[in-house]
Motif scaffolding. Structure first.
Motif, mmCIF file in Angstrom:
data_model
loop_
_atom_site.group_PDB
_atom_site.id
_atom_site.type_symbol
_atom_site.label_atom_id
_atom_site.label_comp_id
_atom_site.label_asym_id
_atom_site.label_seq_id
_atom_site.Cartn_x
_atom_site.Cartn_y
_atom_site.Cartn_z
ATOM 1 N N ARG A 59 39.585 24.663 87.855
ATOM 2 C CA ARG A 59 39.323 25.460 86.658
ATOM 3 C C ARG A 59 39.438 24.612 85.397
ATOM 4 O O ARG A 59 38.662 24.783 84.448
ATOM 5 C CB ARG A 59 40.290 26.645 86.605
ATOM 6 C CG ARG A 59 40.001 27.720 87.637
ATOM 7 C CD ARG A 59 40.727 29.008 87.333
ATOM 8 N NE ARG A 59 42.177 28.862 87.483
ATOM 9 C CZ ARG A 59 42.818 29.103 88.606
ATOM 10 N NH1 ARG A 59 42.156 29.475 89.701
ATOM 11 N NH2 ARG A 59 44.136 28.967 88.664
ATOM 12 N N LYS A 70 36.327 22.804 85.121
ATOM 13 C CA LYS A 70 35.151 23.674 85.284
ATOM 14 C C LYS A 70 34.346 23.317 86.536
ATOM 15 O O LYS A 70 33.113 23.255 86.516
ATOM 16 C CB LYS A 70 34.274 23.629 84.035
ATOM 17 C CG LYS A 70 34.969 24.182 82.784
ATOM 18 C CD LYS A 70 34.055 24.147 81.588
ATOM 19 C CE LYS A 70 34.682 24.878 80.395
ATOM 20 N NZ LYS A 70 36.017 24.404 80.036
ATOM 21 N N LYS A 71 35.074 23.087 87.632
ATOM 22 C CA LYS A 71 34.451 22.814 88.929
ATOM 23 C C LYS A 71 34.310 24.128 89.700
ATOM 24 O O LYS A 71 35.228 24.954 89.700
ATOM 25 C CB LYS A 71 35.300 21.833 89.741
ATOM 26 C CG LYS A 71 35.520 20.479 89.070
ATOM 27 C CD LYS A 71 34.262 19.654 89.083
ATOM 28 C CE LYS A 71 34.517 18.256 88.517
ATOM 29 N NZ LYS A 71 33.266 17.450 88.511
#
Length: 366
Positions: free
Chosen positions: A103, A106-107
């Motif tokens: 998170r 932003k994966k």
């Protein structure tokens, strides 16, 4: 980022087909600079897996402060080839930590495509019974006789990693990789710990039962019920423990209980005491349909505490009523007993129920 791969020579210690096909299994472990996935960093993920007839090791190491996202990418892409993820306390730490780091960067990764098997959680109900001081991986390795080269904890290596980022020292680099490698090599080697859940959770058959007499130095004695039970899931290390009225020892596929019996007088209490008289001189209750014919001076209305009949003999403790009548010393007692002559342990259902009770008294909380 640095990727390290090598073949491993690991002993066959547990029938892995009980978990799943070998090619579906992936062992993994992570190294971080702290416990919180919000405020610390991931610097190493390692995996062991079976391929082309041998065990293999792969590690992704963040050799720079900004290569953590690449480590995550490589691991989750690799994970797509496996169905069962095996770890030690990964449900409690590794998996939630990785999800937080995903998170953070932003994966889009998650663990929805794999089944999770946490060795720690499998062992946790049996810690007290096995006499383990802790459930850290190293403690389990020591219990099973597994040795390792690495002598550091993950916490001790946090500063080592920080120093490595500054100095690029080869010795520090080797220390970091060795700790993770030993954790990964140790994980398949502690899989024999799964024999214990297998052992405790599968049905036992009664091999023998007998009454023993235990004599004390002062000449006093007591009777014990010895139950010898067996199942098809032998354990790798013997253990013994005791609690209250119960002693237990196990070795191989055999489990032996020694249960302290009660010799003397116990009471069978009746619930509907309003329907009974208490016979003062006989110390017992009789139904009003019978007691009503007796003189008033030998009877009185029964109370909850006096509505009983007595039984003499030798009795087996039961921690939840299995056999009736359930006898007690006093009405408020939680522990009840069954007459030894009423106890039938040849019945498989009764045997399993009683063994579960005994395990509960010994601290097993499945």
């Amino acid at each position: 980022m640095i990727t390290i791969t090598k073949r491993l020579d690991l002993a066959d210690t547990y029938p892995l087909d009980r978990i799943g096909p070998l090619e579906d299994l992936l062992f993994f472990d992570i190294e971080t600079t702290g416990f919180s996935g919000d405020t610390s960093n991931l610097y190493l993920i390692g995996c062991t897996y079976y391929q082309d007839g041998s065990w293999n090791l792969i590690q992704w190491f963040a050799d720079t402060a900004d290569s953590e996202p690449e480590v995550l990418d490589c691991f989750f892409e690799f994970l797509k080839g496996y169905r069962i993820l095996i770890h030690f306390n990964g449900d409690g730490f590794d998996i939630p930590y990785l999800l937080k780091r995903c998170r953070r960067f932003k994966k889009p990764y998650d663990f929805s495509g794999v089944q999770s098997l946490d060795i720690y959680k499998k062992l946790r109900p049996y810690r007290k019974l096995l006499g383990l001081d802790s459930l850290k991986q190293k403690a389990v390795e020591q219990f099973l006789g597994v040795s390792r080269k690495d002598q550091y904890s993950g916490g001790q290596l946090i500063e080592v990693y920080k120093d490595y980022l500054v100095t690029r020292d080869q010795f520090l680099y080797d220390l970091l990789l060795l700790h993770n490698e030993d954790d990964l090599k140790g994980m398949p080697l502690i899989l024999p710990a799964l024999y214990y859940p297998d052992f405790f959770q599968h049905p036992f058959a009664l091999k023998s039962q007998r009454i023993l007499t235990e004599t004390f130095p002062d000449g006093a004695s007591r009777h014990l019920l010895e139950l010898v039970c067996v199942n098809e899931y032998p354990i790798p290390q013997a253990f013994s423990c005791e609690s209250g009225l119960i002693r237990c020892q196990a070795s191989g596929g055999q489990l032996t209980f020694l249960i302290e019996l009660y010799d003397g007088s116990l009471k069978q209490f009746y619930p509907n005491y309003q329907d009974y008289y208490y016979l003062i001189h006989e110390d017992r209750a009789v139904h009003k349909s019978v007691g009503g014919f007796l003189d008033r001076d030998v009877r009185t209305k029964a109370t909850a505490k006096t509505c009983y009949t007595r039984h003499e003999g030798c009795f087996v403790p039961q921690f939840e009523p299995i056999w009736q009548p359930a006898l007690k010393q006093e009405r408020s007692d939680k522990l009840s007993y069954a007459a030894l002559t009423d106890v039938c342990l040849r019945d498989p259902e009764c045997l399993q129920s009683y063994i579960r009770q005994l395990f509960g008294q010994l601290g097993v909380r499945s």
